[in-house]
Design an enzyme around this catalytic site. Sequence first.
Site, PDB file in Angstrom:
ATOM      1  N   LYS A  20       0.870  -1.178   0.000  1.00  0.00           N
ATOM      2  CA  LYS A  20       0.000   0.000   0.000  1.00  0.00           C
ATOM      3  C   LYS A  20       0.907   1.229   0.000  1.00  0.00           C
ATOM      4  O   LYS A  20       1.750   1.386   0.885  1.00  0.00           O
ATOM      5  CB  LYS A  20      -0.895  -0.026   1.243  1.00  0.00           C
ATOM      6  CG  LYS A  20      -1.943   1.057   1.284  1.00  0.00           C
ATOM      7  CD  LYS A  20      -2.847   0.831   2.500  1.00  0.00           C
ATOM      8  CE  LYS A  20      -3.951   1.834   2.588  1.00  0.00           C
ATOM      9  NZ  LYS A  20      -4.806   1.567   3.778  1.00  0.00           N
ATOM     10  N   ASP A 113     -14.406  -0.946  12.677  1.00  0.00           N
ATOM     11  CA  ASP A 113     -14.926  -0.777  11.309  1.00  0.00           C
ATOM     12  C   ASP A 113     -15.079  -2.142  10.629  1.00  0.00           C
ATOM     13  O   ASP A 113     -14.689  -2.319   9.474  1.00  0.00           O
ATOM     14  CB  ASP A 113     -14.018   0.139  10.494  1.00  0.00           C
ATOM     15  CG  ASP A 113     -14.671   0.630   9.191  1.00  0.00           C
ATOM     16  OD1 ASP A 113     -15.914   0.642   9.113  1.00  0.00           O
ATOM     17  OD2 ASP A 113     -13.926   0.987   8.256  1.00  0.00           O
ATOM     18  N   LYS A 115     -16.753  -4.805   8.575  1.00  0.00           N
ATOM     19  CA  LYS A 115     -17.754  -4.831   7.509  1.00  0.00           C
ATOM     20  C   LYS A 115     -17.252  -5.809   6.453  1.00  0.00           C
ATOM     21  O   LYS A 115     -16.060  -6.159   6.441  1.00  0.00           O
ATOM     22  CB  LYS A 115     -17.951  -3.431   6.906  1.00  0.00           C
ATOM     23  CG  LYS A 115     -16.677  -2.838   6.309  1.00  0.00           C
ATOM     24  CD  LYS A 115     -16.895  -1.433   5.805  1.00  0.00           C
ATOM     25  CE  LYS A 115     -15.598  -0.858   5.233  1.00  0.00           C
ATOM     26  NZ  LYS A 115     -15.786   0.510   4.745  1.00  0.00           N
ATOM     27  N   ASN A 118     -13.962  -5.256   4.644  1.00  0.00           N
ATOM     28  CA  ASN A 118     -12.712  -5.359   5.404  1.00  0.00           C
ATOM     29  C   ASN A 118     -12.391  -6.793   5.801  1.00  0.00           C
ATOM     30  O   ASN A 118     -11.531  -7.031   6.635  1.00  0.00           O
ATOM     31  CB  ASN A 118     -12.760  -4.465   6.642  1.00  0.00           C
ATOM     32  CG  ASN A 118     -12.632  -3.001   6.290  1.00  0.00           C
ATOM     33  OD1 ASN A 118     -12.171  -2.663   5.189  1.00  0.00           O
ATOM     34  ND2 ASN A 118     -13.039  -2.135   7.185  1.00  0.00           N
ATOM     35  N   ASP A 134      -7.748  -3.634   7.355  1.00  0.00           N
ATOM     36  CA  ASP A 134      -8.033  -2.210   7.548  1.00  0.00           C
ATOM     37  C   ASP A 134      -8.269  -1.856   9.017  1.00  0.00           C
ATOM     38  O   ASP A 134      -9.395  -1.725   9.477  1.00  0.00           O
ATOM     39  CB  ASP A 134      -9.213  -1.750   6.694  1.00  0.00           C
ATOM     40  CG  ASP A 134      -9.318  -0.220   6.651  1.00  0.00           C
ATOM     41  OD1 ASP A 134      -8.581   0.459   7.417  1.00  0.00           O
ATOM     42  OD2 ASP A 134     -10.130   0.293   5.869  1.00  0.00           O
ATOM     43  N   THR A 153     -17.690   3.134   8.903  1.00  0.00           N
ATOM     44  CA  THR A 153     -18.287   3.451   7.615  1.00  0.00           C
ATOM     45  C   THR A 153     -19.744   3.820   7.832  1.00  0.00           C
ATOM     46  O   THR A 153     -20.485   3.037   8.423  1.00  0.00           O
ATOM     47  CB  THR A 153     -18.170   2.234   6.687  1.00  0.00           C
ATOM     48  OG1 THR A 153     -16.793   1.851   6.621  1.00  0.00           O
ATOM     49  CG2 THR A 153     -18.691   2.546   5.290  1.00  0.00           C
TER      50      THR A 153
END
Length: 159
Positions: A20, A113, A115, A118, A134, A153
Amino acid sequence: GGVRRGARREGENGMELAIKVISVDKCNLQEESRIMNEVAILQSLNHPNILRLHDFFEESPNFFIVMELMEGGDVFDKIVEKTQYTERDAKELVRSLLKGIEYIHTRRVAHRDLKPQNLLLASLENDVLVKIADFSFARRVHTPKSLFTRCGTPTYVGK
């Protein structure tokens, strides 16, 4: 910016990795702090259901976060593309997810987070081996009831 594919040099087994790349110039202090926090948390974690951080370095003008390569994409995309998602697949996926969550919670880390986007799949052939990714909103929990910030999110954050 973005995520690129890379590999260790031959003397280091040639393993493929995801890299990344984040432009330092485009980061404000808050974003830079979040990156450093995510890296510190990931460096302290080592579990089969957590995305593995291999390295982190800054080489102006970029930060480079070197991670395990997950070729299967995310759970959201995989479930949307499948015509049939069996209860057995769902059970195995949830088992992997819960093992990862149990591990980070024993390490006093809250992801904040979680979801489907991720949750990454190791390969295209395996629909159930997931790794949590993440950790940009993650925090260490030092005392009970110490996390009050609403984050994550918007689509997934409750009222």
